[in-house]
Design a protein around this motif. Structure first.
Motif, short mmCIF file in Angstrom:
data_model
loop_
_atom_site.label_atom_id
_atom_site.label_comp_id
_atom_site.label_asym_id
_atom_site.label_seq_id
_atom_site.Cartn_x
_atom_site.Cartn_y
_atom_site.Cartn_z
N ILE A 10 0.84 -1.20 0.00
CA ILE A 10 0.00 0.00 0.00
C ILE A 10 0.88 1.25 0.00
CG2 ILE A 10 -1.62 1.35 1.39
CD1 ILE A 10 -2.92 -1.30 2.21
N GLY A 11 1.95 1.22 0.77
CA GLY A 11 2.87 2.35 0.80
C GLY A 11 3.52 2.61 -0.55
N LEU A 12 3.83 1.55 -1.27
CA LEU A 12 4.41 1.72 -2.61
C LEU A 12 3.39 2.27 -3.61
CD1 LEU A 12 6.55 -1.52 -3.00
CD2 LEU A 12 7.35 0.81 -2.60
N CYS A 13 2.13 1.89 -3.44
CA CYS A 13 1.08 2.33 -4.36
C CYS A 13 0.49 3.68 -3.99
CB CYS A 13 -0.03 1.29 -4.42
SG CYS A 13 0.48 -0.28 -5.08
N TRP A 14 0.82 4.20 -2.80
CA TRP A 14 0.19 5.43 -2.32
C TRP A 14 0.35 6.61 -3.27
CZ3 TRP A 14 -3.55 6.09 0.89
CH2 TRP A 14 -3.86 7.36 1.31
N PRO A 15 1.52 6.86 -3.88
CA PRO A 15 1.60 7.99 -4.82
C PRO A 15 0.67 7.83 -6.01
CG PRO A 15 3.80 7.28 -4.20
CD PRO A 15 2.83 6.27 -3.65
N LEU A 16 0.33 6.61 -6.37
CA LEU A 16 -0.56 6.40 -7.51
C LEU A 16 -2.02 6.68 -7.15
CD1 LEU A 16 0.97 3.05 -8.77
CD2 LEU A 16 1.42 5.35 -9.62
N ILE A 17 -2.40 6.41 -5.89
CA ILE A 17 -3.81 6.61 -5.51
C ILE A 17 -3.99 7.74 -4.52
CG2 ILE A 17 -4.39 4.18 -5.87
CD1 ILE A 17 -4.31 3.85 -2.82
N GLY A 18 -2.95 8.47 -4.21
CA GLY A 18 -3.03 9.50 -3.19
C GLY A 18 -3.81 10.74 -3.59
N ARG A 19 -4.01 10.96 -4.86
CA ARG A 19 -4.71 12.15 -5.33
C ARG A 19 -5.74 11.76 -6.39
NH1 ARG A 19 -1.47 17.61 -5.79
NH2 ARG A 19 -1.66 18.12 -3.60
N LEU A 20 -6.82 11.18 -5.96
CA LEU A 20 -7.89 10.81 -6.87
C LEU A 20 -8.83 11.98 -7.09
CD1 LEU A 20 -8.78 7.27 -5.51
CD2 LEU A 20 -7.47 7.82 -7.53
N PRO A 21 -9.53 12.01 -8.22
CA PRO A 21 -10.55 13.05 -8.42
C PRO A 21 -11.61 12.94 -7.32
CG PRO A 21 -10.13 11.87 -10.46
CD PRO A 21 -9.40 11.14 -9.37
N GLY A 22 -11.96 14.04 -6.73
CA GLY A 22 -12.93 14.05 -5.64
C GLY A 22 -12.29 14.28 -4.30
N ASP A 23 -10.97 14.15 -4.21
CA ASP A 23 -10.27 14.47 -2.97
C ASP A 23 -10.29 15.99 -2.78
OD1 ASP A 23 -9.72 11.82 -2.58
OD2 ASP A 23 -7.63 11.94 -3.18
N ILE A 24 -10.45 16.42 -1.54
CA ILE A 24 -10.53 17.83 -1.24
C ILE A 24 -9.12 18.36 -0.99
CG2 ILE A 24 -11.44 19.53 0.38
CD1 ILE A 24 -13.73 17.53 0.90
N PHE A 25 -8.74 19.37 -1.74
CA PHE A 25 -7.41 19.98 -1.61
C PHE A 25 -7.58 21.49 -1.69
CE2 PHE A 25 -3.36 21.51 -3.31
CZ PHE A 25 -2.49 20.95 -2.39
N ILE A 26 -7.29 22.18 -0.59
CA ILE A 26 -7.43 23.63 -0.52
C ILE A 26 -6.08 24.23 -0.12
CG2 ILE A 26 -8.60 25.56 0.62
CD1 ILE A 26 -10.92 23.60 1.18
N LYS A 27 -5.63 25.20 -0.90
CA LYS A 27 -4.37 25.87 -0.58
C LYS A 27 -4.61 27.37 -0.64
CE LYS A 27 0.49 26.10 -1.67
NZ LYS A 27 1.58 25.58 -2.45
#
Length: 58
Positions: A10-27
């Motif tokens: 899971i840790g190896l795959c995290w960069p691939l699934i860490g930013r899916l469409p629908g994730d909330i990201f506010i900067k």
């Protein structure tokens, strides 16, 4: 050992699934807020399927 191996994968795959469409990201300025709601749902579904299969063949 199996749990460790699964967490490692899971840790190896995290960069691939860490930013899916629908994730909330506010900067705004120096503040960054990220809430990976869709990623959490996908991980929950995958883990539920894994535990269902493991329990089914028990």
């Amino acid at each position: 050992m199996i749990t460790g191996a699964v967490l490692f994968v899971i840790g190896l795959c995290w960069p691939l699934i860490g930013r899916l469409p629908g994730d909330i990201f506010i900067k705004k300025g120096n503040v960054t807020f990220m809430f990976p709601i869709v990623t959490c749902i996908v991980i929950s579904l995958v883990l539920s399927l894994i535990f269902y299969v493991m329990n089914h063949f028990r």
